[in-house]
Motif scaffolding. Structure first.
Motif, PDB file in Angstrom:
ATOM      1  N   LEU A  77      96.986 -68.480 -24.535  1.00 14.63           N
ATOM      2  CA  LEU A  77      96.676 -69.874 -24.883  1.00 14.63           C
ATOM      3  C   LEU A  77      97.938 -70.609 -25.351  1.00 14.63           C
ATOM      4  N   LEU A  78      98.730 -69.956 -26.197  1.00 17.71           N
ATOM      5  CA  LEU A  78      99.945 -70.611 -26.705  1.00 17.71           C
ATOM      6  C   LEU A  78     100.927 -70.919 -25.574  1.00 17.71           C
ATOM      7  N   LEU A  79     100.939 -70.064 -24.547  1.00 16.54           N
ATOM      8  CA  LEU A  79     101.851 -70.304 -23.418  1.00 16.54           C
ATOM      9  C   LEU A  79     101.268 -71.301 -22.416  1.00 16.54           C
ATOM     10  N   GLY A  80     100.021 -71.684 -22.622  1.00 12.95           N
ATOM     11  CA  GLY A  80      99.407 -72.679 -21.724  1.00 12.95           C
ATOM     12  C   GLY A  80      99.021 -72.091 -20.381  1.00 12.95           C
ATOM     13  N   CYS A  81      98.539 -70.839 -20.377  1.00 13.92           N
ATOM     14  CA  CYS A  81      98.187 -70.199 -19.094  1.00 13.92           C
ATOM     15  C   CYS A  81      96.877 -70.759 -18.544  1.00 13.92           C
ATOM     16  N   ASN A  82      96.790 -70.738 -17.231  1.00 15.07           N
ATOM     17  CA  ASN A  82      95.606 -71.230 -16.538  1.00 15.07           C
ATOM     18  C   ASN A  82      94.397 -70.350 -16.884  1.00 15.07           C
ATOM     19  N   PRO A  83      93.328 -70.957 -17.436  1.00 18.48           N
ATOM     20  CA  PRO A  83      92.179 -70.149 -17.865  1.00 18.48           C
ATOM     21  C   PRO A  83      91.528 -69.355 -16.736  1.00 18.48           C
ATOM     22  N   THR A  84      91.653 -69.821 -15.503  1.00 20.06           N
ATOM     23  CA  THR A  84      91.051 -69.057 -14.391  1.00 20.06           C
ATOM     24  C   THR A  84      91.818 -67.754 -14.186  1.00 20.06           C
ATOM     25  N   GLU A  85      93.143 -67.818 -14.338  1.00 22.29           N
ATOM     26  CA  GLU A  85      93.934 -66.584 -14.236  1.00 22.29           C
ATOM     27  C   GLU A  85      93.641 -65.665 -15.424  1.00 22.29           C
ATOM     28  N   VAL A  86      93.481 -66.271 -16.577  1.00 17.48           N
ATOM     29  CA  VAL A  86      93.194 -65.468 -17.779  1.00 17.48           C
ATOM     30  C   VAL A  86      91.838 -64.777 -17.605  1.00 17.48           C
ATOM     31  N   ASP A  87      90.844 -65.536 -17.137  1.00 17.72           N
ATOM     32  CA  ASP A  87      89.511 -64.968 -16.892  1.00 17.72           C
ATOM     33  C   ASP A  87      89.585 -63.782 -15.936  1.00 17.72           C
ATOM     34  N   ALA A  88      90.334 -63.956 -14.847  1.00 22.81           N
ATOM     35  CA  ALA A  88      90.383 -62.892 -13.826  1.00 22.81           C
ATOM     36  C   ALA A  88      90.981 -61.612 -14.411  1.00 22.81           C
ATOM     37  N   TRP A  89      91.998 -61.776 -15.270  1.00 23.89           N
ATOM     38  CA  TRP A  89      92.617 -60.591 -15.872  1.00 23.89           C
ATOM     39  C   TRP A  89      91.606 -59.871 -16.773  1.00 23.89           C
ATOM     40  N   TYR A  90      90.952 -60.622 -17.635  1.00 23.58           N
ATOM     41  CA  TYR A  90      89.978 -60.008 -18.561  1.00 23.58           C
ATOM     42  C   TYR A  90      88.797 -59.404 -17.800  1.00 23.58           C
ATOM     43  N   LEU A  91      88.357 -60.085 -16.745  1.00 24.17           N
ATOM     44  CA  LEU A  91      87.195 -59.605 -15.985  1.00 24.17           C
ATOM     45  C   LEU A  91      87.520 -58.304 -15.260  1.00 24.17           C
ATOM     46  N   GLY A  92      88.807 -58.153 -14.888  1.00 19.64           N
ATOM     47  CA  GLY A  92      89.190 -56.935 -14.179  1.00 19.64           C
ATOM     48  C   GLY A  92      89.507 -55.777 -15.090  1.00 19.64           C
ATOM     49  N   VAL A  93      90.210 -56.061 -16.187  1.00 22.77           N
ATOM     50  CA  VAL A  93      90.873 -54.960 -16.894  1.00 22.77           C
ATOM     51  C   VAL A  93      89.934 -54.148 -17.796  1.00 22.77           C
ATOM     52  N   TYR A  94      88.888 -54.749 -18.327  1.00 25.16           N
ATOM     53  CA  TYR A  94      88.103 -54.032 -19.338  1.00 25.16           C
ATOM     54  C   TYR A  94      86.887 -53.316 -18.767  1.00 25.16           C
ATOM     55  N   ILE A  95      86.653 -52.141 -19.275  1.00 24.04           N
ATOM     56  CA  ILE A  95      85.524 -51.303 -18.848  1.00 24.04           C
ATOM     57  C   ILE A  95      84.199 -52.044 -19.004  1.00 24.04           C
ATOM     58  N   ASP A  96      84.123 -52.935 -20.004  1.00 24.16           N
ATOM     59  CA  ASP A  96      82.859 -53.610 -20.335  1.00 24.16           C
ATOM     60  C   ASP A  96      82.762 -55.002 -19.738  1.00 24.16           C
ATOM     61  N   ALA A  97      83.711 -55.353 -18.840  1.00 23.79           N
ATOM     62  CA  ALA A  97      83.792 -56.756 -18.410  1.00 23.79           C
ATOM     63  C   ALA A  97      82.811 -57.089 -17.286  1.00 23.79           C
ATOM     64  N   PHE A  98      81.830 -57.885 -17.617  1.00 22.88           N
ATOM     65  CA  PHE A  98      80.908 -58.481 -16.656  1.00 22.88           C
ATOM     66  C   PHE A  98      80.929 -59.963 -17.003  1.00 22.88           C
ATOM     67  N   GLU A  99      80.853 -60.818 -15.995  1.00 22.08           N
ATOM     68  CA  GLU A  99      81.188 -62.223 -16.232  1.00 22.08           C
ATOM     69  C   GLU A  99      80.374 -62.892 -17.342  1.00 22.08           C
ATOM     70  N   TRP A 100      79.097 -62.521 -17.495  1.00 24.49           N
ATOM     71  CA  TRP A 100      78.245 -63.196 -18.496  1.00 24.49           C
ATOM     72  C   TRP A 100      78.783 -63.025 -19.916  1.00 24.49           C
ATOM     73  N   VAL A 101      79.478 -61.920 -20.155  1.00 25.74           N
ATOM     74  CA  VAL A 101      80.000 -61.697 -21.506  1.00 25.74           C
ATOM     75  C   VAL A 101      81.502 -61.970 -21.555  1.00 25.74           C
TER      76      VAL A 101
END
Ligand code: FAD
Ligand code: DLZ
Ligand code: SF4
Length: 519
Positions: free
Chosen positions: A388-412
């Motif tokens: 957030l401080l670097l001003g990253c594109n939230p869609t790219e941020v979402d994709a990283w979080y959605l991919g990397v975590y064992i518990d990542a499903f889009e609703w959460v």
């Protein structure tokens, strides 16, 4: 496990995150009903997932199908490597109609908008009726926020959580919160310096070599690393229950006070690691809450477990977990494009390698890549904070979080990432952006003492990027944030700052933002 091509009256599709053995579907065995589970490329490929996530999910699906079959149910299971495999849920349904000639298809409510839309589209094309039933997992309905807070378009977790405590009579006494207070968060902010001792060994280690070989043979692109013979995630309900018992015995007594603590010497500290089991529905949230409350009430005489630990843990599941799901369904599909700050910077390369001089980010990213896990404060106040401080594109941020975590499903994942951590929804679900300078990270972790940057320096060579970027963030987003009453103090400090000091901070931040890949 797979049945013959004999016909069936009803075909029931079980998605990979619907492994709920207690669902009413499975109460009786009926030879006219066939259950279908399928490993499909539409799900492995909509984002690049962590290898541990795909391997654990496939293993859990295979074990679930085997369990149903052992109980006498008819089951069809498609492996990703099967000859003639098809690769969307729609194709699976169409093939099943052709082969089994059912008069009804049933699915449980999917948790993701994307899959919901796909199934609605399939339903409009096929000749057999497609019926959607509850997944019988959540403690709220999809439209709960509209019912609880009619007419509102932004919500707060705390009011939601209090209503949930009352509705389910959890940690309540004579209509009042147990102990007299709803929320004991203020007691839960200790840093951890080696005591109390970290929890004993995690009870699970699975050999997933065979399923990893299948994933590789199928050519699925993944991220992160895996120690194939020792994967520490539960993949059956029995294993999930073992983790729950381990958590209650080893972690719960210290969960509350050290919930926000971060250290390089222990990746999970007193956190439960139950999110994968919960999100795949191997465990029900109410049973987890009940077990935790019971263990507290039975030990309260001995004061083994603090109320702040129990309340803090229950708030995560009864409060945050249900709340973010309701935000998701109240706000999709528009939520996926919200970007109130117009942030468009690319995510720096070190999100995929962990190779950065910032010790805090290095630890959180490395843990994510190696374990498919980082705990909440690492996700929120380290990786989310810097993005957030670097001003990253939230869609790219979402994709990283959605991919990397064992518990990542889009609703959460999405309300937590785009909403809580990136504030891209402008405050629909959280009252202010979760950002911090070095002082918070230094207070809550042992990172700064191992860092190339100096948490005490605000500008100049070696100054901590978080600090200058923090002031820069508030300065450049003044139009969106200045009216937020929770940020009055921040803006007063910024406005009374010596002009030269402020100019130097903003210049320093500009330098860091232009050279984000080198941080
Ligand atoms: P514990 O700390 O032991 O908590 C117990 C349980 O509470 C968790 O298993 C989880 O089910 C629930 N929980 C706690 N916090 C939250 C929350 N904010 N939202 C929903 N449930 C919560 N959680 C996911 O399950 N999937 C995600 O994709 C996800 N993405 C996140 C992204 C960001 C940017 C942030 C800040 C948080 C995210 N979370 C996500 C929430 C939280 O970080 C994880 O649930 C937690 O770290 C999982 O580890 P644990 O099981 O050890 O949790
Ligand atoms: C996440 C995932 C992956 C990687 N693979 C599969 C799969 O092959 N088959 C399946 O049924 N489900 C998978 N899932 C979980 C789905 O993405 C999830 O069930 C939907 O998105 C609904 O939440
Ligand atoms: Fe992170 Fe700054 Fe501390 Fe380094 S000095 S660990 S970058 S907060």
């Amino acid at each position: 496990m797979s049945t013959t091509h004999a016909t069936a009256h009803v075909v029931r599709i079980v998605l990979g995150d619907q492994l709920n053995r207690s669902h009413s579907w499975f109460r009786t065995v009926d030879p006219n009903i066939v259950y279908v589970l399928a490993e499909v490329r539409s799900e492995t490929d909509y984002v690049v997932h962590h290898i541990q996530k795909v391997a654990c999910l496939f293993t859990a699906m295979r074990a679930f199908a085997q369990h149903l079959s052992d109980k006498g149910h008819r089951v069809l299971y498609q492996r990703i490597t099967d000859t003639g495999a098809v690769h969307t849920f729609g194709e699976i349904i169409e093939r099943t109609i052709e082969e089994l000639r059912p008069s009804l298809i049933q699915v449980m409510e999917p948790d993701e908008w994307r899959v919901d839309a796909h199934l609605r589209d399939v339903a409009s094309r096929i000749t057999v009726p497609l019926e959607v039933v509850s997944s019988e997992h959540f403690m709220t309905e999809r439209d709960e926020l509209h019912r609880m807070f009619p007419g509102k378009t932004s919500w707060r977790m705390e009011s939601f959580y209090r209503k949930m405590r009352q509705r389910y009579a959890i940690l309540m006494e004579a209509g009042e919160p147990y102990g007299g207070t709803w929320n004991l968060d203020s007691e839960n902010r200790r840093s951890w310096t080696g005591t109390p001792a970290p929890p004993g060994d995690f009870p699970i280690s699975n050999d997933l070599s065979a399923v990893v070989a299948d994933i590789r043979k199928a050519g699925v692109t993944t991220m992160g690393t895996i120690n194939e013979q020792h994967v520490a995630w539960p993949v059956t309900r029995e294993q999930a229950l073992d983790v729950l018992s381990w958590f209650i015995d080893e972690c719960l007594p210290h969960f509350g006070p050290y919930q926000d603590a971060m250290t390089t010497s222990h990746a999970t500290l007193f956190h439960s690691r139950l999110s994968f089991a919960l999100n795949t529905k191997m465990l029900h949230p109410h049973e987890v809450i009940r077990r935790v409350e019971e263990s507290f009430r039975s030990s309260e005489q001995q004061c083994l477990i603090r109320l702040s630990s129990v309340e803090g843990f229950i708030r995560q599941i009864l409060g945050w977990r249900e709340y973010v799901r309701c935000v998701y369904w109240a706000s999709m599909p528009g939520y996926a494009t919200l970007n109130v700050f117009n942030h468009n910077a690319p995510l720096p390369h070190w999100f995929w390698t962990g190779e950065t001089k910032m010790a805090c980010v290095r630890d959180a990213v490395t843990s994510s890549l190696n374990n498919a896990y980082a705990h909440h404060i690492q996700r929120l106040m380290i990786t989310g904070n810097i993005a957030l401080l670097l001003g990253c594109n939230p869609t790219e941020v979402d994709a990283w979080y959605l991919g990397v975590y064992i518990d990542a499903f889009e609703w959460v994942e999405m309300p937590n990432t785009r909403g809580m951590s990136q504030f891209a929804d402008g405050g629909q679900m959280a009252s202010k952006p979760y950002v911090s300078s070095a002082s918070y990270i230094n207070r809550m972790s042992d990172y700064c003492s191992q860092c190339s940057y100096n948490p005490k320096l605000r500008t100049g060579e070696g100054s901590c990027p978080f600090t200058s970027l923090y002031w820069d963030f508030f300065d450049r987003n003044r139009t969106v944030l200045a009216k937020n009453h929770r940020l009055g103090m921040v803006y007063r400090t910024l406005d009374t700052m010596n002009n030269d000091v402020r100019a130097q901070l903003l210049q320093q931040a500009q330098h860091y933002r232009s050279n984000a890949d080198q941080l």
